[in-house]
Scaffold this active site. Structure first.
Site, PDB file in Angstrom:
ATOM      1  N   ASP A  34       9.874   6.323   2.962  1.00 25.86           N
ATOM      2  CA  ASP A  34       9.814   6.257   1.496  1.00 25.86           C
ATOM      3  C   ASP A  34       9.270   7.553   0.920  1.00 25.86           C
ATOM      4  O   ASP A  34       8.460   7.549  -0.001  1.00 25.86           O
ATOM      5  CB  ASP A  34       8.962   5.081   1.053  1.00 25.86           C
ATOM      6  N   VAL A  68      -5.162   0.778  -7.235  1.00 31.79           N
ATOM      7  CA  VAL A  68      -5.783   1.891  -6.529  1.00 31.79           C
ATOM      8  C   VAL A  68      -6.909   2.440  -7.393  1.00 31.79           C
ATOM      9  O   VAL A  68      -6.707   2.739  -8.575  1.00 31.79           O
ATOM     10  CB  VAL A  68      -4.766   2.999  -6.198  1.00 31.79           C
ATOM     11  N   GLY A  73      -0.826  -4.342  -6.181  1.00 29.73           N
ATOM     12  CA  GLY A  73      -2.240  -4.027  -6.072  1.00 29.73           C
ATOM     13  C   GLY A  73      -2.707  -2.972  -7.048  1.00 29.73           C
ATOM     14  O   GLY A  73      -2.004  -2.598  -7.986  1.00 29.73           O
TER      15      GLY A  73
END
Length: 423
Positions: A138, A31, A29
């Site tokens: 993460d 941002v 994607g």
């Protein structure tokens, strides 16, 4: 965060947020920097149309639900989202500042005092996440943003509920960042516990203090072997002595041997207070340093002054030439998964980059230096009578250099005294 202009293919708005520029992109994607109708800045994450499928939507919806659950001053808060839109999106609080990885590669490792402040702040933030029964899974330097109000944790795309053994990941695959991943996560153990985030936080603090991660290798298979091998100790080269016991415990091979996030906060606090400071003072210094670290930032601890002697000017922090982690191999890793913002979560340490040094301050001959009492006296003598020769060794060029150095020293002292204020 660094913003780049929109491309012609980018939409003008998403979900009512006007898009102003690009913050980051990846395989999954994009941002964007967005702005709400009321003028609130936001980080707007969008899944690329080419990868929108049922699994991607389900994972994106899970991240949205997790962001609705977590809270705290150290978490970038969710503003709005729509997982069912034709192009799924979510908007979170925009944090103006670099991530920890970029900051350390640009300005070098943080002083030990600031590493302790960072550790206490992030551990407390993770504590709120764990109270909701969640794990981040993460945590890494790229997911710590250094904003004007202190560090914030971002990217809960891989977060899971601690008691759950279910996963959206295919069987026999491992997700996360190997260089920051604890052995049990690398071995695919399920369910995981909060100890995985403690280990990852230890890796983050190690990077903040030294510029390298616990394990680094060019080959992903070698890296996994190093992480999972109990006989291979993490690389603590360059760690300040006062941080060694804490980081050794946080990076322990066995999960049960690591401290809890509460114990990490307590240990960081004790080490800060042993240096005569309150943790809140250290936190303010961390924010001041990371928002705009000057080239000549003075030492963060007061220099000892012997009785009867003049105060000693603050010393400059020692520069480090510690090597940065190796670059990730071009060959595909064993198992790789990208977060919804497109950044790969299985990679080696950040690319090796040379330290970027800021140019030294130069005196501008066109700008007059502040006048001293002697200069004023010379000026009046020139007006009242024949100009007299300057004392030997005091040329105009030297006067300019001396004045520039005086301005820098005065600025350092002002910053040092301001940092020591109790409020």
């Amino acid at each position: 965060m660094q913003t780049t202009p929109l491309s012609p293919e980018d939409p003008a708005q998403i979900g009512g947020f006007e898009l102003l520029g690009r913050i980051g992109q990846g395989g999954m994607g994009q941002v964007y920097l967005g702005e709400s109708p009321g003028g609130e800045p936001a980080a707007v994450k969008v899944i690329k149309p080419s990868v929108v499928d049922s699994t991607a939507r389900l994972r994106f919806a899970q991240e949205i639900e997790i962001l609705k659950t977590v809270w705290g001053a150290r978490i970038a808060q969710l503003l709005d989202a729509d997982a069912d839109a034709e192009q799924p999106w979510l908007a979170t609080e925009y944090v103006e500042g670099p991530d920890l990885g970029k900051h350390v590669m640009s300005h070098g490792p943080l002083p030990a005092l600031l590493v302790l402040s960072l550790g206490a702040t992030l551990a407390e933030g993770l504590g709120y996440v764990h109270k909701q029964g969640l794990l981040h899974r993460d945590l890494k330097p790229a997911n710590i943003l250094l904003g004007p109000n202190g560090p914030k944790i971002i990217d809960f795309g891989l977060a899971v509920f601690a008691e759950s053994s279910a996963s959206l990941t295919a069987a026999n695959t491992v997700v996360g960042t190997p260089s920051c991943m604890p052995p049990e996560q690398a071995n695919g153990v399920k369910p995981l516990t909060s100890a995985v985030d403690v280990y990852a936080l230890g890796a983050v603090l190690l990077f903040a203090a030294t510029g390298h991660l616990p394990y680094h290798a060019r080959n992903i298979h070698v890296l996994f072997h190093m992480v999972t091998d109990p006989a291979t100790a993490p690389d603590l080269t360059g760690v300040p002595p006062e941080l060694v016991p804490l980081l050794t415990a946080m990076l322990a091979h066995q999960a049960q041997d690591r401290p809890t996030v509460t114990e990490v906060v307590q240990q960081c606090r004790a080490l800060v207070e042993a240096q005569g400071l309150k943790l809140a003072q250290a936190r303010r210094r961390l924010t001041t340093y990371t928002v705009a670290p000057p080239q000549d930032f003075p030492t963060l601890l007061p220099a000892p002054v012997s009785q009867g002697s003049a105060p000693v000017p603050p010393a400059l922090p020692a520069q480090t030439d510690a090597p940065l982690p190796d670059e990730a191999p071009s060959a595909p890793p064993v198992a790789q998964e990208s977060t919804s913002d497109g950044h790969p979560t299985m990679f080696l340490a950040p690319p090796h980059q040379a330290r970027q040094e800021e140019p030294p301050v130069q005196s501008d001959p066109a700008t007059p230096a502040p006048q001293t009492a002697q200069d004023e006296q010379d000026k009046h003598k020139a007006q009242d009578g024949p100009r007299q020769a300057r004392p030997s060794g005091r040329s105009p060029a030297r006067s300019l250099r001396h004045s520039a150095q005086a301005r820098r020293t005065a600025q350092q002292l002002r910053e040092a005294y301001a940092a020591r204020a109790a409020f």
